[in-house]
Design an enzyme around this catalytic site. Structure first.
Site, PDB file in Angstrom:
ATOM      1  N   ARG A  66       3.544  -6.075   5.908  1.00 54.20           N
ATOM      2  CA  ARG A  66       2.865  -7.378   5.109  1.00 54.20           C
ATOM      3  C   ARG A  66       3.953  -8.233   6.745  1.00 54.20           C
ATOM      4  NH1 ARG A  66       2.789  -9.779  -0.098  1.00 54.20           N
ATOM      5  NH2 ARG A  66       1.054 -10.609   0.426  1.00 54.20           N
ATOM      6  N   ASP A  99       6.741 -18.381   1.994  1.00 53.36           N
ATOM      7  CA  ASP A  99       6.647 -18.007   2.579  1.00 53.36           C
ATOM      8  C   ASP A  99       6.942 -17.531   3.849  1.00 53.36           C
ATOM      9  OD1 ASP A  99       4.209 -17.080   0.469  1.00 53.36           O
ATOM     10  OD2 ASP A  99       5.238 -14.799   1.038  1.00 53.36           O
ATOM     11  N   ASN A 139       2.365 -20.811   2.337  1.00 47.04           N
ATOM     12  CA  ASN A 139       2.659 -20.067   1.175  1.00 47.04           C
ATOM     13  C   ASN A 139       0.887 -19.295   0.313  1.00 47.04           C
ATOM     14  OD1 ASN A 139       4.249 -19.733  -0.896  1.00 47.04           O
ATOM     15  ND2 ASN A 139       2.431 -21.014  -2.362  1.00 47.04           N
ATOM     16  N   LYS A 140       0.915 -19.117  -0.246  1.00 45.09           N
ATOM     17  CA  LYS A 140      -0.660 -18.402  -1.000  1.00 45.09           C
ATOM     18  C   LYS A 140      -1.949 -19.433  -0.722  1.00 45.09           C
ATOM     19  CE  LYS A 140      -0.842 -15.004  -2.058  1.00 45.09           C
ATOM     20  NZ  LYS A 140      -1.118 -13.826  -1.197  1.00 45.09           N
TER      21      LYS A 140
HETATM   22  O1  MRU Z   1       0.837 -12.228  -2.018  1.00 48.19           O
HETATM   23  P1  MRU Z   1       1.755 -12.423  -2.436  1.00 48.19           P
HETATM   24  O2  MRU Z   1       1.953 -12.581  -4.111  1.00 48.19           O
HETATM   25  O3  MRU Z   1       2.718 -12.195  -1.695  1.00 48.19           O
HETATM   26  O4  MRU Z   1       2.224 -14.180  -2.377  1.00 48.19           O
HETATM   27  C1  MRU Z   1       3.445 -14.477  -3.187  1.00 48.19           C
HETATM   28  C2  MRU Z   1       3.298 -16.195  -2.603  1.00 48.19           C
HETATM   29  O5  MRU Z   1       2.524 -16.844  -1.994  1.00 48.19           O
HETATM   30  C3  MRU Z   1       4.085 -16.802  -3.078  1.00 48.19           C
HETATM   31  O6  MRU Z   1       4.080 -18.093  -3.648  1.00 48.19           O
HETATM   32  C4  MRU Z   1       5.245 -16.960  -1.925  1.00 48.19           C
HETATM   33  O7  MRU Z   1       5.950 -15.369  -1.953  1.00 48.19           O
HETATM   34  C5  MRU Z   1       6.925 -18.138  -2.733  1.00 48.19           C
HETATM   35  S1  MRU Z   1       7.806 -17.026  -3.566  1.00 48.19           S
HETATM   36  C6  MRU Z   1       8.576 -15.914  -3.278  1.00 48.19           C
END
Ligand code: MRU
Length: 356
Positions: free
Chosen positions: A88, A238, A248-249
């Site tokens: 990833r 992230d 972030n997401k």
């Molecule tokens: O795709 P994911 O579920 O790995 O994404 C996670 C997020 O975006 C979290 O908000 C982010 O990792 C921060 S919490 C460790």
């Protein structure tokens, strides 16, 4: 505590987050390739959990190697690290975790350390990173809790909780710490389409902890802000660039603008290893593009007509100007971020705040 992942004598055991909230089942990875698959398929997900999983993946690969000479083992370590690095692209913690174990390996190999000793040392390190993750998030939580009101509703997006880490969580760690301090906090959780981390994971872990939680669809956040129902927004990250821009997401960026419009503080909570000092600004952060199926299907059922084009970027970048503060285990960063980040990178840990 929610056991997200665990080092066992047989391998690394992962809570299968794709099965939550319906089933609490585990996937045992007995070699590094299986750890890579678990990360790629999001059986484990969330930046901190990904980082420690990657470290454990490298340690597992070294520990299970049949190489009898250091040059042969080093060649294998190259492949192990590359395989894990290709899982990833956005969470910098993945590369941090790999580098932690790789650097120790390099040092020990340079000193011609016997292979059994190297194996023991890398496994010990990976397990220590697990413990440090939880300890750091508890410190982070204590800093962040001081930012939340005595009573209020905090909106969060995705899952930045115990499931996104080795335990406790970053954004949800702040909420947990505030509640532990006696604050009356309830949570609004965005469902977080398309992977539904809010619906499936954040709601699951908060309800399990008896934290009052209301689930809303992503497009409802502006409505509740305009009605004065949200006291603060807190999300994880992230990767945070050296200028404070935070990936972030997907959907976090829109929330930050809504928060700004409504005069609501917007906090990012992330351990310091989420800050990527080598990336100068957010537009340089690689954004993972995921499968169209995550958008076209809900619960295995197709909800879109055939032939429609699909886009599925998994993350977006919130510019630093929309972030009220970044909470880390070293303390709280505020604008101007390039300066505060640089100062914190070179500074010793600050004392933890005394709970009110
Ligand atoms: O795709 P994911 O579920 O790995 O994404 C996670 C997020 O975006 C979290 O908000 C982010 O990792 C921060 S919490 C460790």
């Amino acid at each position: 505590m929610i056991p997200t992942l665990e080092w066992l004598p047989e391998g690394v055991n992962f809570l299968d987050q794709t099965k939550l909230p319906f089933e609490e089942t585990y996937v045992l990875a007995t070699d590094y390739k299986q750890v890579a698959r678990v990360i790629k398929d999001m059986i484990v997900r969330g930046a901190m959990a990904i980082g420690v999983s990657a470290a454990m993946g490298v340690a597992l690969g070294i520990d299970r190697s049949n190489a009898t000479t250091l040059p042969a083992l080093t060649a294998e370590v190259d492949v192990i690290c590359r395989t894990l690095a290709e899982t990833r692209p956005t969470a910098v913690n993945l590369f941090w975790g790999i580098a932690q174990v790789r650097d120790l390996y390099n040092q020990l190999a340079a000193r011609n350390t016997p292979i059994p000793e190297i194996k023991q040392a890398v496994v010990t390190l990976a397990r220590r990173l697990y413990d440090e993750d939880i300890a750091n998030l508890r410190k982070l939580g204590a800093f962040g809790a001081a930012l939340l009101p005595q009573q209020g509703t905090v909106l969060t997006h995705c899952n930045a909780g115990a499931l996104a880490a080795c335990g406790y969580g970053s954004a949800l760690g702040v909420i947990r710490a505030a509640i532990e301090q006696g604050k009356q906090i309830d949570v609004f959780a965005d469902e977080t389409r398309p992977f539904n981390q809010g619906t499936r994971l954040t709601a699951w872990e908060l309800v399990k902890d008896n934290i009052p939680t209301t689930l809303i669809c992503d497009n409802m956040a502006g409505y509740f802000m305009s009605k004065g129902r949200i006291s603060a927004v807190i999300v994880g990250a992230d990767r945070i660039a050296a200028n404070g821009d935070a990936a972030n997401k997907i959907g976090t960026y829109s929330l930050s603008i809504l928060a700004k419009e409504h005069g609501i503080p917007f906090y990012v909570a992330a351990p310091f290893n989420t800050i990527d000092l080598a990336t100068v600004s957010g537009d340089l952060i690689p954004i993972e593009q995921r499968s169209a199926r995550e958008v076209t299907h809900v619960g295995g059922i197709q909800v879109t007509p055939n032939g429609v084009a699909i886009q599925n970027p998994a993350f977006d970048v919130t510019p630093a100007r929309y972030i009220t503060a970044i909470v880390t285990e070293r303390g709280i960063l505020r604008s101007p971020y390039p300066e505060s980040i640089r100062a914190m990178a070179g500074s010793p840990l600050q004392p933890e705040p005394v709970p009110a």
